[in-house]
Each structure stands twice: as C-alpha cells, then as structure tokens.
Design a protein around this motif. Structure first.
Motif: not given
Ligand code: ADP
Ligand code: MG
Length: 601
Positions: A508-517, A545-551, A573-579
């Motif tokens: 399953v593919r998930y998105r997380i709130d951390v990325g290259r930035d 890897l995307y700029d602001e998020s990743s999958t 240090g950034v909460p990834i908020n996996l969904r």
C-alpha cells in the motif's frame, strides 16, 4: 589475547558483580572489556571501537551498574541503540548482570510498542533505560522520561545509528541531557560525523580501539558454517561424524557454563567428552589433558583461558562453537590443532550477525575461510555404512568364525530362509540403538548471508529463537500486549522476497509530510519506519521523494498500533503523519528510488 588481564577481579569491579559474573560463567574479560571497564569506573568519557561480538555490552554495562543507586527509582543511565532488537538484547544482558542487585530495574523502550504500557513502566520507575533514539526523543518531549538524575549515557553502535539516519535524533537527545554525566560512545567504525558528535558532546574522552592484529597461521584447513536452519549441537555432531581423519577435537565456547553444558550433551550422545574450564584446579586440568592424549577422551570443550597452551598432537579438529572475540584468540585457538607436523582442521560457527568478524579474521590471517556445507542425512548414512562395513571386514579377517558360521547355517535351515536374511537380522542386532540412518528430514537451509552487506539491524541481529521461525514475512512486532499481526493475518504469506520492482497488490502506498526540502534522504525514512513500525527494511517498498512530502510503499494489512506509531514518528524532527496516499503524485519533481538492499544505497 590482546590483553594480559585474565581476571575480572583485576578491573576494580565490586564483589557482588564478580560473584554474578562467576555465576553466569564469564571466566575472563574480553579485550574491550579489560580496557574499558577500569577507564569507565574512573569516571572518564570514552570512545570504544570494536566490532560486533567483542563483548561491548558488558564493557559499558558493568561499570554503569556500579553507579546505580537502587533506592533512587529514577533513570540513572540511558543507553541508545539503533534497533529494537538491540535494545531488548542489551536490556536482557543488564538484567542478567543484575542477578545479585535486588530491586534493579532496566526498561527497554522502542517504537512499535504500546505507549500505554511504556508509560506505566516508566511511571513505576526504572534505573536504566535502553531505547531507540526516536522513542526516547518522544518520551523526552512528552516529559514522560526525566533525565535529571542521569549519571551515564551510552551510545551503542553509533555508526549504525548514523547509517539508519538517527544521528540528528541522537544529538537532540544529547543536547537535553544534564551537564554532569559520563558519556561512552561505541562504534565499529569512526565516520566523520560520529567523530564530530564525539568531539562536541564528550569531555576529554579516552579512546580505546581493539585492533585486529595480523597473524600467520599454520597450514590448517579452515572452514566455517553459517548457523541457520539447524541447532548448533545437531550440526556439530553431524559435521564431526563425517569429517575425514577425525581423531580428537577441542571445542571452544565462551562461558564456563557452556563448557559443562555442551560436554554433558555430547556425552549423552555417546561421545567421550569433558569440560575444561577455569573452575578446574591444576590437577583436574592436567587429568583432562592427559585423558585427551591417551584417547580416554576424544572431545574437550574449553574456554580460551583454560585451553591456553594445550599441546596434544592427536587433536585433529578445533571447533569454534562460539566465535572468538578477536583474531588473536582465533589464531591461538586453531593453533591447538595441526601440531607435530600433522594436518589440522579448524571449523568456525558463524551467526549472521558475526559475519564481519569472519571477514576480519580472513583479512588478519590473510587466508580465506571456505564455507562448509552441512552434511546431509545421506552423507551421514553413507559414512556410517562405510564404517560398519569396515568393522565387518575386520571381523571377517579374524580367526574362529566357524562356530558362528555353523549357527548361521542352522538358523537358515530351521527358518527356511537364505543366509542373507539371517545376516540382515544379525546386522540389525549389532546396530541396535546405533541406527545407521538418521530419522526425519534435512532442514531446509536458509540462504547463506542474504543481504550480507545490509546492516544486520533489521531483525537478524538477534539470533535467539524468538525470531527464528519467522521466515521471510514482513514483521510487525506488537510485543507482548497484542497478538502479532501475522498471527491474525489471513492474507497469503510471502514465501519469497517481495518483488519490489513492480508495485504489488500486497503493498500500500502511503504519504508522509517530509521531503527533500527537509533535507530528508531515503535512508532516514527507511530507518525511522523500520524502527517505529518494526518492519524489516527489505519489506519497505519504493520510496518517492518530493519537495515537501514523500511516498512510501509498505506491506498491506498494517496493524493499527504500527500505523499509530508511524503517524507520530519523526524524521529529522518533523512528524511524518503517515497516511494512505490518495490521488496522484505532485506534478513533477519526483525522484523514485528502486530500493536496493539497505547498505548499497
Ligand atoms: P557486542 O556488543 O560487542 O556485539 P556482546 O556484548 O553482545 O558483543 O557480546 C557477545 C556475546 O559474548 C554475548 O553472548 C555475551 O554474553 C558474551 N560475552 C561477553 N563477554 C563475555 C565474557 N567476558 N565471557 C564470556 N562471554 C561473554
Ligand atoms: Mg553490542
């Protein structure tokens, strides 16, 4: 041995700990222990460099325990380890060293385990905390872990923590520990970033490095068997049974208790075996060696110290049942065979996590050690049949068989059967209790050193049976409190490695709130997820890897607890908020990594 220290008593440890060490069968300190323990007892900061399997846990745990005030139910020591398996393993070691320290409490905390339980355990008060960086950070933030009374801080396997992307978390924690405390950092290697952390946070550290000295070894046949699929004891007896030219063996183990245990087990299987350890007085020791010389004993199970200097020419085999601490010990051990111009054989048992030590030994001795294929049941049977035929042939050459030949004829006549059948019955009688065939089936050997260069941290580090039969399935470990995910799962199990190249219906593919930035790299994401959700890294699928998020692709059917843990997990240090990932990837900018075994990335 690199050190002349033979006894824990010379290192300044208390009587209570010395008593415990004697009870658990540690006979003498390993080199890293001999060097680190006095320095740590004196209160210095320390950088220790030594490989896996050299005994680092006791090197920091014993001095640390001398400082614990059991009446003070606050954390007085914090040990950071890269993985949950290590955290549990280190906590178990400390618990065993605390045998004579009533009221001592050590608590492992790691991702994937229920917070409720951890909070309860923390509230109850533990003297030592062993944890993975992410989870320790979490508890510090929530103020559920208080380090005001901290006396000692240990970074275990610092290079591994770096490799898994935890170094920022480690620094975050170091910045929040009280000023006054002792810090010990252990690492197999010393990459620049670890050196920098050491410079920043350690105060005038003593540096201790266990080097692998090069050494020449005599012309001895050296082989190794990778421990897998079969118990070491069964493997040992199988190997000894089919080894050519077997005459006598010295088998090396780590503890005194293990010498006695293994000697008993081998004796129960019919071997003339005895233990040789530091508990024997000089007279008893000489007796054992004398018996080995005379052939009254064929196998002696020994610790390094007890076997030092043994010179018994008939020793055809040395078995390193437990891998030695360093190359010098290895060279000493195998020097017990191949004496007086005879050929010698050295067999080394290597657990997956000890592969690095094997390579070091090869480098230091400048000789390759060849893998040994475990003899199959058929091999053993063939050998036994050949031996049996040999014995029969010997008897045939002897005189005075007429009397028995006459009896055989009588039996054949009376039973109206052929002489062959009579002979078969007699063979059966002769071999009663000593079958020529091994019942059962050969175990399916697991592939040798799969993903050898991947850090062993994702599960394989622990060679205990706990993880043994879990095969190649993805692992979500809800330890203790909840049934394990895989036990509830009705989905088909992986019977082979998941195919990562094509998106699989099992993923399953998930998105997380951390990325290259955020400066995040693939390894940071893999490390965090592996630890927090207890998924072996190789079951983590493609990462985009995307700029602001990743999958990230993860095996389907993740239990709620692992999913919750991952929501709170932080990377850099950034909460990834996996969904679950809905919709399509952002326009452009995606960099997809087809995952390779971890260490190769
Ligand atoms: P490392 O952390 O360097 O990989 P460990 O501390 O895990 O090594 O020790 C490896 C094994 O050696 C453990 O099973 C441990 O119980 C055993 N061991 C450590 N020190 C001794 C000793 N002095 N005598 C006997 N066994 C020891
Ligand atoms: Mg260790």
């Amino acid at each position: 041995m690199t050190t002349s220290v033979d006894s824990f008593a010379d290192l300044g440890l208390s009587d209570s700990l010395l008593k415990t060490l004697a009870e658990i069968g540690y006979e003498s300190p390993s080199p890293i222990q001999a060097e680190c323990i006095p320095v740590l007892l004196e209160g210095h900061d320390l950088i220790g460099m030594a490989q896996t399997g050299t005994g680092k846990t006791a090197a920091f745990a014993l001095p640390l325990m001398e400082q614990i005030d059991v009446r003070l139910t606050k954390p007085q020591a914090l040990i950071l380890t890269p993985t949950r398996e290590l955290a549990i393993q280190v906590a178990e070691a400390l618990q065993s060293y605390a045998k004579n320290l009533p009221g001592f409490h050590v608590l492992p905390i790691y991702g994937g385990q229920s917070y409720t339980i951890q909070l309860k355990q923390l509230a109850r008060g533990a003297h030592v905390i062993v944890g993975t960086p992410g989870r320790v950070m979490d508890h510090l933030e929530r103020k559920t872990l208080n380090l005001d009374c901290l006396k000692t801080m240990v970074l275990d396997e610092a290079d591994e923590m770096l490799r898994m992307g935890f170094i920022d978390d480690v620094e975050w924690i170091l910045e929040r520990t009280p000023e006054q405390h002792q810090t010990a950092l252990f690492s197999a290697t010393m990459p620049e970033q670890i050196r920098r952390v050491a410079q920043k946070y350690l105060v005038e550290p003593r540096e201790i490095k266990i080097k692998a000295a090069t050494a020449t070894v005599a012309a001895i046949r050296q082989v190794y068997w990778q421990v897998s699929g079969m118990h070491k004891l069964d493997a040992l007896t199988r190997i000894l049974e089919v080894e050519e030219d077997f005459d006598a063996a010295i088998i090396f183990v780590r503890t005194k208790n293990a010498t006695v245990e293994l000697a008993d087990k081998l004796a129960a299987r019919g071997y003339a075996a005895a233990a040789l350890n530091g508990d024997l007085n000089q007279q008893m020791r000489e007796r054992v060696i004398e018996q080995l010389k005379s052939g009254a004993l064929d196998i002696v199970i020994a610790t390094d110290v007890a076997a030092r200097g043994i010179d018994v020419p008939r020793v055809s085999h040395v078995v390193n049942y437990d891998i030695p601490y360093d190359t010098e010990a290895y060279v000493h051990r195998i020097g017990r065979t191949g004496r007086a111009g005879r050929t010698g054989n050295a067999i080394l048992f290597v657990a997956p996590r000890e592969i690095r030590m094997l390579r070091t030994i090869e480098r230091a001795t400048r000789q390759p050690i060849a893998p040994l294929t475990l003899p199959s049941r058929a091999d053993v049977t063939n050998k036994r049949v050949a031996d049996f035929k040999g014995k029969v042939a010997e008897v045939l050459n002897a005189e005075g068989l007429d009397f028995f030949a006459n009896i055989v004829s009588q039996i054949a006549e009376e039973q109206d059967i052929g002489v062959e059948e009579v002979a078969a019955a007699l063979c059966q009688m002769a071999q009663e209790g000593k079958p020529l065939q091994i019942p059962g089936e050969d175990p399916v050997a697991r592939p040798a050193f799969r993903d050898e260069r991947r850090p062993a941290s994702f599960g394989e580090r622990d060679s205990k049976p706990r993880f043994e039969d879990r095969g190649e399935r993805p692992r979500f470990e809800g330890r203790g409190d909840k049934p394990r995910f895989e036990e509830r799962s009705e989905r088909p199990r992986f019977d082979d490695k998941p195919k990562r190249s094509a998106p699989s219906s099992d993923m399953v593919r998930y998105r997380i709130d951390v990325g290259r930035d955020h400066g995040v790299q693939v390894k940071d994401i893999v490390g965090a997820i592996a630890n927090e959700a207890g998924i072996e890294s190789r079951f983590i699928g493609r990462i985009g890897l995307y700029d602001e998020s990743s999958t990230v692709e993860l095996p389907a059917g993740m239990p709620a607890e692992a999913a919750n843990a991952l929501k709170r997990t932080r990377v850099r240090g950034v909460p990834i908020n996996l969904r679950p990932d809905e919709g399509r990837p952002d326009a452009g900018g995606e960099r997809t990594f087809k995952k390779k075994p971890y260490a190769e990335r």
